[in-house]
Design a protein around this motif. Structure first.
Motif, PDB file in Angstrom:
ATOM      1  N   ILE A 175      -7.249 -27.653  23.056  1.00 34.37           N
ATOM      2  CA  ILE A 175      -6.668 -28.600  22.115  1.00 34.37           C
ATOM      3  C   ILE A 175      -7.301 -29.962  22.350  1.00 34.37           C
ATOM      4  CG2 ILE A 175      -4.531 -29.759  21.462  1.00 34.37           C
ATOM      5  CD1 ILE A 175      -3.037 -27.264  22.152  1.00 34.37           C
ATOM      6  N   ASP A 176      -7.592 -30.677  21.284  1.00 34.60           N
ATOM      7  CA  ASP A 176      -8.225 -31.996  21.388  1.00 34.60           C
ATOM      8  C   ASP A 176      -7.265 -32.955  22.077  1.00 34.60           C
ATOM      9  OD1 ASP A 176      -9.720 -34.297  18.979  1.00 34.60           O
ATOM     10  OD2 ASP A 176      -9.516 -34.367  21.140  1.00 34.60           O
ATOM     11  N   SER A 177      -7.478 -33.169  23.387  1.00 33.36           N
ATOM     12  CA  SER A 177      -6.546 -33.996  24.145  1.00 33.36           C
ATOM     13  C   SER A 177      -6.550 -35.440  23.680  1.00 33.36           C
ATOM     14  CB  SER A 177      -6.874 -33.919  25.637  1.00 33.36           C
ATOM     15  OG  SER A 177      -8.218 -34.280  25.865  1.00 33.36           O
ATOM     16  N   VAL A 178      -7.685 -35.923  23.127  1.00 33.72           N
ATOM     17  CA  VAL A 178      -7.725 -37.292  22.624  1.00 33.72           C
ATOM     18  C   VAL A 178      -6.813 -37.423  21.408  1.00 33.72           C
ATOM     19  CG1 VAL A 178      -9.229 -39.165  21.880  1.00 33.72           C
ATOM     20  CG2 VAL A 178     -10.116 -37.387  23.387  1.00 33.72           C
ATOM     21  N   ALA A 179      -6.956 -36.485  20.496  1.00 36.44           N
ATOM     22  CA  ALA A 179      -6.122 -36.521  19.294  1.00 36.44           C
ATOM     23  C   ALA A 179      -4.652 -36.359  19.648  1.00 36.44           C
ATOM     24  CB  ALA A 179      -6.560 -35.427  18.324  1.00 36.44           C
ATOM     25  N   GLU A 180      -4.367 -35.468  20.611  1.00 30.93           N
ATOM     26  CA  GLU A 180      -2.975 -35.259  20.997  1.00 30.93           C
ATOM     27  C   GLU A 180      -2.404 -36.501  21.675  1.00 30.93           C
ATOM     28  OE1 GLU A 180       0.671 -33.674  21.374  1.00 30.93           O
ATOM     29  OE2 GLU A 180      -1.019 -32.918  20.204  1.00 30.93           O
ATOM     30  N   SER A 181      -3.225 -37.152  22.478  1.00 35.74           N
ATOM     31  CA  SER A 181      -2.781 -38.386  23.115  1.00 35.74           C
ATOM     32  C   SER A 181      -2.483 -39.448  22.071  1.00 35.74           C
ATOM     33  CB  SER A 181      -3.852 -38.882  24.095  1.00 35.74           C
ATOM     34  OG  SER A 181      -3.434 -40.047  24.748  1.00 35.74           O
ATOM     35  N   PHE A 182      -3.347 -39.542  21.065  1.00 34.87           N
ATOM     36  CA  PHE A 182      -3.128 -40.516  19.999  1.00 34.87           C
ATOM     37  C   PHE A 182      -1.849 -40.188  19.222  1.00 34.87           C
ATOM     38  CE2 PHE A 182      -3.711 -42.184  15.705  1.00 34.87           C
ATOM     39  CZ  PHE A 182      -4.033 -43.499  15.986  1.00 34.87           C
ATOM     40  N   SER A 183      -1.647 -38.907  18.920  1.00 40.31           N
ATOM     41  CA  SER A 183      -0.444 -38.502  18.202  1.00 40.31           C
ATOM     42  C   SER A 183       0.811 -38.805  19.017  1.00 40.31           C
ATOM     43  CB  SER A 183      -0.504 -37.002  17.884  1.00 40.31           C
ATOM     44  OG  SER A 183      -1.574 -36.719  17.021  1.00 40.31           O
ATOM     45  N   SER A 184       0.715 -38.606  20.330  1.00 37.77           N
ATOM     46  CA  SER A 184       1.847 -38.925  21.199  1.00 37.77           C
ATOM     47  C   SER A 184       2.187 -40.405  21.118  1.00 37.77           C
ATOM     48  CB  SER A 184       1.520 -38.529  22.638  1.00 37.77           C
ATOM     49  OG  SER A 184       2.567 -38.880  23.503  1.00 37.77           O
ATOM     50  N   GLY A 185       1.145 -41.252  21.134  1.00 40.84           N
ATOM     51  CA  GLY A 185       1.385 -42.690  21.005  1.00 40.84           C
ATOM     52  C   GLY A 185       2.030 -43.043  19.682  1.00 40.84           C
ATOM     53  N   ARG A 186       1.591 -42.393  18.600  1.00 40.51           N
ATOM     54  CA  ARG A 186       2.170 -42.663  17.293  1.00 40.51           C
ATOM     55  C   ARG A 186       3.639 -42.260  17.235  1.00 40.51           C
ATOM     56  NH1 ARG A 186      -0.436 -40.199  12.418  1.00 40.51           N
ATOM     57  NH2 ARG A 186       1.176 -41.476  11.451  1.00 40.51           N
ATOM     58  N   ARG A 187       3.960 -41.110  17.850  1.00 38.45           N
ATOM     59  CA  ARG A 187       5.364 -40.682  17.851  1.00 38.45           C
ATOM     60  C   ARG A 187       6.232 -41.680  18.605  1.00 38.45           C
ATOM     61  NH1 ARG A 187       2.928 -35.567  18.686  1.00 38.45           N
ATOM     62  NH2 ARG A 187       3.286 -35.703  20.943  1.00 38.45           N
ATOM     63  N   LEU A 188       5.731 -42.164  19.721  1.00 37.74           N
ATOM     64  CA  LEU A 188       6.478 -43.158  20.493  1.00 37.74           C
ATOM     65  C   LEU A 188       6.637 -44.453  19.707  1.00 37.74           C
ATOM     66  CD1 LEU A 188       4.770 -42.478  23.912  1.00 37.74           C
ATOM     67  CD2 LEU A 188       7.190 -42.164  23.438  1.00 37.74           C
ATOM     68  N   GLN A 189       5.599 -44.852  19.003  1.00 37.72           N
ATOM     69  CA  GLN A 189       5.659 -46.067  18.203  1.00 37.72           C
ATOM     70  C   GLN A 189       6.675 -45.905  17.072  1.00 37.72           C
ATOM     71  OE1 GLN A 189       1.884 -47.201  16.602  1.00 37.72           O
ATOM     72  NE2 GLN A 189       2.625 -49.090  15.674  1.00 37.72           N
ATOM     73  N   ALA A 190       6.676 -44.730  16.450  1.00 35.48           N
ATOM     74  CA  ALA A 190       7.581 -44.492  15.328  1.00 35.48           C
ATOM     75  C   ALA A 190       9.041 -44.492  15.768  1.00 35.48           C
ATOM     76  CB  ALA A 190       7.241 -43.165  14.660  1.00 35.48           C
ATOM     77  N   THR A 191       9.290 -44.092  17.016  1.00 35.52           N
ATOM     78  CA  THR A 191      10.667 -44.084  17.529  1.00 35.52           C
ATOM     79  C   THR A 191      10.995 -45.364  18.280  1.00 35.52           C
ATOM     80  OG1 THR A 191       9.904 -42.915  19.514  1.00 35.52           O
ATOM     81  CG2 THR A 191      10.748 -41.573  17.697  1.00 35.52           C
ATOM     82  N   GLU A 192      10.143 -46.378  18.138  1.00 41.66           N
ATOM     83  CA  GLU A 192      10.351 -47.708  18.715  1.00 41.66           C
ATOM     84  C   GLU A 192      10.355 -47.700  20.238  1.00 41.66           C
ATOM     85  OE1 GLU A 192      13.798 -49.460  16.968  1.00 41.66           O
ATOM     86  OE2 GLU A 192      12.989 -49.381  14.926  1.00 41.66           O
TER      87      GLU A 192
END
Length: 745
Positions: free
Chosen positions: A553-570
């Motif tokens: 799995i593209d760990s860079v993309a997953e890391s970025f998605s993880s950051g976005r989820r955290l940002q979206a949940t404040e």
């Protein structure tokens, strides 16, 4: 010798031989001196039995059986986190049955000799009457050596060959203990039920009561209170022995008392007196009736009950038990008076009686001092040195100090409680050792903690400090201070150099402080997998994330998605950490400029820390000048720099030749685009569907600006530290506990 003397001698000799012959015939008729038993008994079995009794004396088992004194009960107040919460370990109540190496060492030769003698009997005298006894002695010897399987086998041999033998109940009970030690819980429960049946049938009430106790403790281990009471209630209903019924009725009250259900415990203890208790059971019931009254704040009634017990001549040998529980009652009264005084000092109004607060305070202080100055309370430190009952009181005083955050006083009381065998000495010893660790590590890290969090110190020093911070976190976790544990685990992962693999351990410990599957935990797992994939904790994180061993799995993309989820949940602090980790770990990936853009956006739009936002936007423009994200912020950054600092606008590179020709930004992978680069207005990166007009607030006179942007060096290749929070770790510190934890902050 004359003839009369010879005759007298012959008569004496004849009489002696006659007595010896008669005794021999009598014992032979009983089977003791039968040919198959005589040598076996005197040469082997007798010695083996004596050796096992000597060993049990060393373990204090026999002392406990022979001692006739009231029970020592302690209310369960421990905050300690059991290892069973993280590991499949045996229940804590089984610890009392385990012989520690230091206990076994003085008698190891004797225990080994029991096995040798037992084996001789089984091999050389298989038809003797001592085979069942030898099997039981061997089973005990193996049990004391912590060889559970071997002990189990000997118990099974005895039960199979001699199911109705006098030793069968004890063999069943020991077999159940062996199953528990091996965590064969289903087999243990079945065997305990059989033990009850066999012991009842052979009227072995000592084994029967012990089986009930283990059943109750195992039910309590599984948090099933009513199931713990069932064996005793069933036994009371089935028995017609009023003395036994009284003893089992007391056990019901004891379980409720330990669990702090004092109103029900009081009723059960009072019911003991309705049967026909022996003197000891009656004393037990009366003692804990008085103690329950104190816990229910019936102070005068409790005090009168204790005084009656002290005046009873039948109980004079047990005065230390009475005094200990009376001191505990006064401790409770003192704590209640102090609580009322503390509450009153927060209220500046009169009560219904018309007595003013100051008068009430004086009365409460007077009552509190009366309790503290009582003779028994004052001398509790020195009275009955080595007393088990008073060690329980010391434990209670230690828990009081621990709960109010006075760790020094708590450690002092736990030191007293741990040295005498009692229901709390093991727990007190654990508290004492943990508080010793707390003091040692706190003393070391407190003077240098803030400087370490600000990035000072060599890597070697930072690694040492990080280890101590981790130990503090683990200590607080074991003490039940989960909030403090989270803080120190966070500190340890922040202070530890990133190139030190111990940091993976610290991060994994921090991940356990969050709800399973939460965004925070997943972010830490992602950081572990991407930063420390070859460590054991990185592998655990990989499994939790569902990645294959090859990390396909593209760990860079997953890391970025993880950051976005955290940002979206404040969860902004965690999102910032994730994006910064991505940018520093994969600086050449096309996600790197996007991560920097998100960092700037969070500081600008969410946290309103505009100087920090400007610093990261400058890094984005300088390091990724051809990216669409640099172009997106370039005009605003020029304006902000010109307005705030007068910096040369040439900081922002001119568009590339391709951009001059096409007027378009560099082409990006369309499935990664978060906004349309042709759009004139900037778009909220947390929502691909909704746009938000860019509201740039980096003005010279902006009141939200806190520190000059020069505090961040865009040319620094290390992880950029936000200028507004430079004194804090990037991992967020959780909220403090509502109760004092005694930690350093």
């Amino acid at each position: 010798m004359d003839r009369n003397g010879e005759i007298a001698l012959m008569k004496t000799t004849t009489t002696a031989y006659s007595l010896l012959l008669a005794t021999t015939l009598l014992l032979a008729g009983c089977g003791v001196f039968a040919p198959r038993n005589f040598v076996t008994y005197f040469n082997t079995y007798y010695n083996a039995n004596r050796l096992i009794l000597d060993a049990e004396d060393e373990f204090e088992f026999q002392d406990e059986k022979l001692k006739r004194s009231p029970r020592m009960l302690a209310v369960e107040r421990s905050t300690l986190v059991e290892e069973t919460q993280y590991l499949k370990a045996r229940p804590a109540f089984l610890e009392e049955y385990i012989i520690k190496p230091q206990q076994l060492r003085p008698v190891k030769t004797k225990v080994d000799s029991v096995l040798i003698k037992g084996s001789k009997i089984l091999a050389n005298a298989p038809d003797s009457d001592y085979v069942s006894g030898s099997l039981l002695l061997m089973a005990k010897a193996y049990f004391y050596r912590s060889e559970w399987l071997s002990s189990q086998i000997k118990c099974q041999e005895l039960i199979q060959q001699f199911p109705t033998d006098e030793f069968s109940p004890e063999a069943h009970l020991l077999l159940a203990k062996n199953y528990l030690m091996q965590e064969k819980y289903s087999a243990a429960e079945n065997t305990l039920s059989k033990t009850v049946d066999v012991a009842w049938g052979l009227e072995n009430f000592e084994v029967l009561s012990e089986a009930f106790r283990i059943q109750a403790e195992y039910a309590l281990y599984n948090n099933n209170l009513e199931e713990a009471l069932k064996p005793y209630r069933r036994a009371i209903a089935q028995s017609d022995d009023a003395e036994l019924q009284a003893s089992w009725q007391f056990e019901i009250g004891a379980i409720l008392y330990r669990r702090g259900i004092f109103d029900r415990a009081l009723t059960e203890f009072q019911s003991v007196l309705e049967f026909s208790p022996d003197l000891l059971t009656k004393a037990n019931a009366q003692l804990y009736i008085a103690s329950c009254l104190a816990y229910l704040q019936s102070w005068d009634e409790s005090e009168n009950a204790f005084e009656e017990l002290r005046d009873n001549g039948n109980y004079e040998d047990w005065e230390d038990h009475i005094i200990a529980l009376q001191i505990n009652a006064r401790r409770l009264e003192h704590n209640q008076l102090e609580h009322e005084l503390d509450s009153l000092e927060r209220v500046a109004e009169y009560n219904s009686t018309g007595i003013g607060p100051e008068m009430l305070k004086r009365n409460l202080r007077k009552d509190s001092l009366r309790v503290l100055n009582s003779k028994d309370f004052v001398h509790s430190d020195t009275a009955h040195i080595g007393s088990g009952p008073l060690s329980v009181v010391a434990y209670e005083l230690g828990m009081d100090a621990f709960e109010r955050g006075d760790y020094t006083e708590a450690r002092k009381q736990f030191a007293k409680a741990k040295v005498v065998r009692s229901p709390v000495n093991v727990t007190a010893g654990r508290y004492f050792r943990l508080l010793n660790t707390w003091e040692e590590k706190s003393t070391f890290v407190q003077p240098i903690l803030q400087s370490m969090l600000q990035g000072e110190g060599t890597d070697s020093l930072r690694a040492t400090v990080a280890e101590s911070l981790f130990e503090l976190g683990r200590t607080h976790e074991k003490l039940g201070n989960r909030d403090s544990a989270q803080v120190y685990y966070s500190y340890s992962s922040s202070v530890c150099p990133e190139n030190n693999e111990d940091r993976a351990h610290y991060l994994y410990a921090l991940s356990r402080m969050f709800e399973p599957g939460s965004a925070q935990q997943m972010a830490i797992y992602q950081q572990l997998f991407s930063g420390y994939p070859l460590t054991p904790h990185g592998d655990l994180a990989r499994r939790a994330l569902g990645y294959t061993e090859a990390g396909v799995i593209d760990s860079v993309a997953e890391s970025f998605s993880s950051g976005r989820r955290l940002q979206a949940t404040e969860e902004y602090e965690w999102a910032l950490q994730t994006f910064k980790h991505l940018y520093l770990t994969w600086p050449d990936d096309e996600y790197a400029p996007r991560a920097l853009y998100h960092i700037g956006w969070i500081y600008e739009q969410d946290l309103h820390l505009n100087d920090s936002a400007l610093a990261y936007y400058k890094i984005l423009i300088e390091r990724y000048p051809d990216s669409e994200y640099a172009e997106e912020v370039s005009t605003s950054v020029r304006f902000a720099l010109a307005g705030n600092t007068g910096e040369d606008e040439d900081l922002v590179p001119a568009p590339s030749e391709k951009d001059r020709t096409t007027g378009e930004p560099p082409q990006q992978n369309q499935n990664r685009n978060m906004f349309d680069p042709k759009t004139a207005n900037r778009v909220n990166p947390t929502n691909e569907e909704e746009s938000s007009t860019f509201d740039w607030r980096l003005r010279k006179n902006d009141s939200t600006s806190t520190k000059p942007p020069e505090s961040v060096n865009p040319n620094d290749t290390s992880q950029p530290r936000p200028i507004d929070k430079s004194s804090q770790p990037l991992t967020p510190a959780p909220a403090k506990s509502s109760k004092p934890s005694g930690r350093i902050d």
